[in-house]
Motif scaffolding. Structure first.
Motif, PDB file in Angstrom:
ATOM      1  N   GLY A  28     -15.028   3.709   1.770  1.00  0.00           N
ATOM      2  CA  GLY A  28     -14.610   3.068   0.533  1.00  0.00           C
ATOM      3  C   GLY A  28     -13.170   3.372   0.184  1.00  0.00           C
ATOM      4  O   GLY A  28     -12.437   2.501  -0.299  1.00  0.00           O
ATOM      5  N   HIS A  29     -12.759   4.585   0.436  1.00  0.00           N
ATOM      6  CA  HIS A  29     -11.386   4.954   0.099  1.00  0.00           C
ATOM      7  C   HIS A  29     -10.387   4.160   0.942  1.00  0.00           C
ATOM      8  O   HIS A  29      -9.349   3.734   0.444  1.00  0.00           O
ATOM      9  N   TYR A  30     -10.715   3.953   2.179  1.00  0.00           N
ATOM     10  CA  TYR A  30      -9.859   3.159   3.064  1.00  0.00           C
ATOM     11  C   TYR A  30      -9.652   1.758   2.489  1.00  0.00           C
ATOM     12  O   TYR A  30      -8.523   1.268   2.375  1.00  0.00           O
ATOM     13  N   HIS A  31     -10.741   1.109   2.102  1.00  0.00           N
ATOM     14  CA  HIS A  31     -10.640  -0.257   1.599  1.00  0.00           C
ATOM     15  C   HIS A  31     -10.047  -0.319   0.186  1.00  0.00           C
ATOM     16  O   HIS A  31      -9.409  -1.312  -0.162  1.00  0.00           O
ATOM     17  N   ARG A  32     -10.232   0.727  -0.612  1.00  0.00           N
ATOM     18  CA  ARG A  32      -9.561   0.746  -1.915  1.00  0.00           C
ATOM     19  C   ARG A  32      -8.047   0.769  -1.724  1.00  0.00           C
ATOM     20  O   ARG A  32      -7.304   0.191  -2.518  1.00  0.00           O
ATOM     21  N   GLY A  33      -7.582   1.394  -0.661  1.00  0.00           N
ATOM     22  CA  GLY A  33      -6.152   1.356  -0.334  1.00  0.00           C
ATOM     23  C   GLY A  33      -5.705  -0.060   0.000  1.00  0.00           C
ATOM     24  O   GLY A  33      -4.601  -0.478  -0.394  1.00  0.00           O
ATOM     25  N   GLN A  34      -6.540  -0.814   0.692  1.00  0.00           N
ATOM     26  CA  GLN A  34      -6.202  -2.203   1.001  1.00  0.00           C
ATOM     27  C   GLN A  34      -6.144  -3.045  -0.281  1.00  0.00           C
ATOM     28  O   GLN A  34      -5.286  -3.919  -0.414  1.00  0.00           O
ATOM     29  N   ILE A  35      -7.027  -2.778  -1.207  1.00  0.00           N
ATOM     30  CA  ILE A  35      -7.004  -3.494  -2.487  1.00  0.00           C
ATOM     31  C   ILE A  35      -5.723  -3.162  -3.239  1.00  0.00           C
ATOM     32  O   ILE A  35      -5.074  -4.050  -3.812  1.00  0.00           O
ATOM     33  N   ASN A  36      -5.332  -1.902  -3.221  1.00  0.00           N
ATOM     34  CA  ASN A  36      -4.092  -1.515  -3.895  1.00  0.00           C
ATOM     35  C   ASN A  36      -2.875  -2.168  -3.252  1.00  0.00           C
ATOM     36  O   ASN A  36      -1.929  -2.551  -3.946  1.00  0.00           O
ATOM     37  N   LEU A  37      -2.888  -2.316  -1.949  1.00  0.00           N
ATOM     38  CA  LEU A  37      -1.801  -3.026  -1.280  1.00  0.00           C
ATOM     39  C   LEU A  37      -1.767  -4.479  -1.751  1.00  0.00           C
ATOM     40  O   LEU A  37      -0.700  -5.022  -2.037  1.00  0.00           O
ATOM     41  N   TRP A  38      -2.926  -5.106  -1.848  1.00  0.00           N
ATOM     42  CA  TRP A  38      -2.986  -6.481  -2.348  1.00  0.00           C
ATOM     43  C   TRP A  38      -2.443  -6.549  -3.776  1.00  0.00           C
ATOM     44  O   TRP A  38      -1.670  -7.453  -4.101  1.00  0.00           O
ATOM     45  N   LEU A  39      -2.864  -5.611  -4.628  1.00  0.00           N
ATOM     46  CA  LEU A  39      -2.378  -5.601  -6.013  1.00  0.00           C
ATOM     47  C   LEU A  39      -0.854  -5.542  -6.045  1.00  0.00           C
ATOM     48  O   LEU A  39      -0.208  -6.315  -6.754  1.00  0.00           O
ATOM     49  N   ARG A  40      -0.274  -4.637  -5.273  1.00  0.00           N
ATOM     50  CA  ARG A  40       1.187  -4.488  -5.241  1.00  0.00           C
ATOM     51  C   ARG A  40       1.854  -5.763  -4.719  1.00  0.00           C
ATOM     52  O   ARG A  40       2.815  -6.253  -5.299  1.00  0.00           O
ATOM     53  N   THR A  41       1.318  -6.308  -3.648  1.00  0.00           N
ATOM     54  CA  THR A  41       1.880  -7.516  -3.040  1.00  0.00           C
ATOM     55  C   THR A  41       1.867  -8.689  -4.018  1.00  0.00           C
ATOM     56  O   THR A  41       2.780  -9.506  -4.031  1.00  0.00           O
ATOM     57  N   GLU A  42       0.831  -8.756  -4.829  1.00  0.00           N
ATOM     58  CA  GLU A  42       0.690  -9.857  -5.792  1.00  0.00           C
ATOM     59  C   GLU A  42       1.384  -9.577  -7.122  1.00  0.00           C
ATOM     60  O   GLU A  42       1.228 -10.345  -8.072  1.00  0.00           O
ATOM     61  N   GLY A  43       2.138  -8.480  -7.188  1.00  0.00           N
ATOM     62  CA  GLY A  43       2.915  -8.180  -8.396  1.00  0.00           C
ATOM     63  C   GLY A  43       2.163  -7.434  -9.478  1.00  0.00           C
ATOM     64  O   GLY A  43       2.625  -7.349 -10.618  1.00  0.00           O
ATOM     65  N   HIS A  44       1.008  -6.854  -9.132  1.00  0.00           N
ATOM     66  CA  HIS A  44       0.222  -6.084 -10.091  1.00  0.00           C
ATOM     67  C   HIS A  44       0.416  -4.593  -9.826  1.00  0.00           C
ATOM     68  O   HIS A  44       0.778  -4.181  -8.729  1.00  0.00           O
ATOM     69  N   LYS A  45       0.126  -3.800 -10.825  1.00  0.00           N
ATOM     70  CA  LYS A  45       0.232  -2.343 -10.690  1.00  0.00           C
ATOM     71  C   LYS A  45      -0.984  -1.818  -9.906  1.00  0.00           C
ATOM     72  O   LYS A  45      -2.120  -2.050 -10.308  1.00  0.00           O
ATOM     73  N   PRO A  46      -0.737  -1.114  -8.805  1.00  0.00           N
ATOM     74  CA  PRO A  46      -1.862  -0.502  -8.076  1.00  0.00           C
ATOM     75  C   PRO A  46      -2.534   0.574  -8.939  1.00  0.00           C
ATOM     76  O   PRO A  46      -1.892   1.175  -9.801  1.00  0.00           O
ATOM     77  N   GLU A  47      -3.800   0.794  -8.696  1.00  0.00           N
ATOM     78  CA  GLU A  47      -4.560   1.822  -9.409  1.00  0.00           C
ATOM     79  C   GLU A  47      -4.508   3.139  -8.648  1.00  0.00           C
ATOM     80  O   GLU A  47      -4.777   3.157  -7.447  1.00  0.00           O
ATOM     81  N   ASN A  48      -4.188   4.205  -9.333  1.00  0.00           N
ATOM     82  CA  ASN A  48      -4.186   5.520  -8.705  1.00  0.00           C
ATOM     83  C   ASN A  48      -5.635   5.990  -8.610  1.00  0.00           C
ATOM     84  O   ASN A  48      -6.238   6.359  -9.608  1.00  0.00           O
TER      85      ASN A  48
END
Length: 149
Positions: free
Chosen positions: A121-141
């Motif tokens: 899960g942690h691996y894929h949460r990192g992928q979601i955070n990358l998507w958030l950043r790429t789309e101009g949103h703030k990644p979640e810590n």
């Protein structure tokens, strides 16, 4: 046992943070939801295996809505919390026999499976955070150290 319990407390916290972040986003977010639902479907499948049940016929990369993810976050947290309450240190070395989605049989200890679920899960949460950043949103810590602080 305490370390594994803490890992799952972190897992639930991280899932809830990402759910909240995704719920706030207007517009297209299907790519992020695909990663997020994959985490949640995998958690559900692994829990059924740990319980000695046949894995449900779930497509691990299904397209879902945010409301479906919210339901899975709650179901998985409740199910895993209940399961973890019954575990002892000795149970962690118990061998689980299961079949993967292709019908191939494997055996792993409860400890190995629980560790896998937390790390997967942690691996894929990192992928979601990358998507958030790429789309101009703030990644979640969702770092473990942030959780334990």
């Amino acid at each position: 046992m305490k370390t594994i319990q803490k890992m799952f407390e972190h897992l639930h916290w991280a899932n809830e943070r990402l759910l909240e972040a995704l719920q706030k986003i207007e517009g297209e977010k299907q790519e992020a939801l695909r990663f997020f639902s994959h985490i949640l479907f995998a958690e559900k499948v692994w829990l059924t295996r740990l319980q000695g049940l046949d894995s449900p016929p779930i497509t691990l990369w299904d397209d879902v809505e945010i409301k479906d993810c919210a339901e899975l976050v709650e179901q998985n947290k409740k199910g895993m919390t209940t399961y973890m309450k019954t575990l002892t240190n000795d149970d962690l070395d118990h061998i689980i026999t299961y079949q993967n989605s292709k019908g191939i049989e494997f055996q792993n200890t409860v400890r190995e499976i629980l560790t896998h679920v937390a790390l997967h899960g942690h691996y894929h949460r990192g992928q979601i955070n990358l998507w958030l950043r790429t789309e101009g949103h703030k990644p979640e810590n969702v770092d473990f150290i942030t959780f334990v602080r």
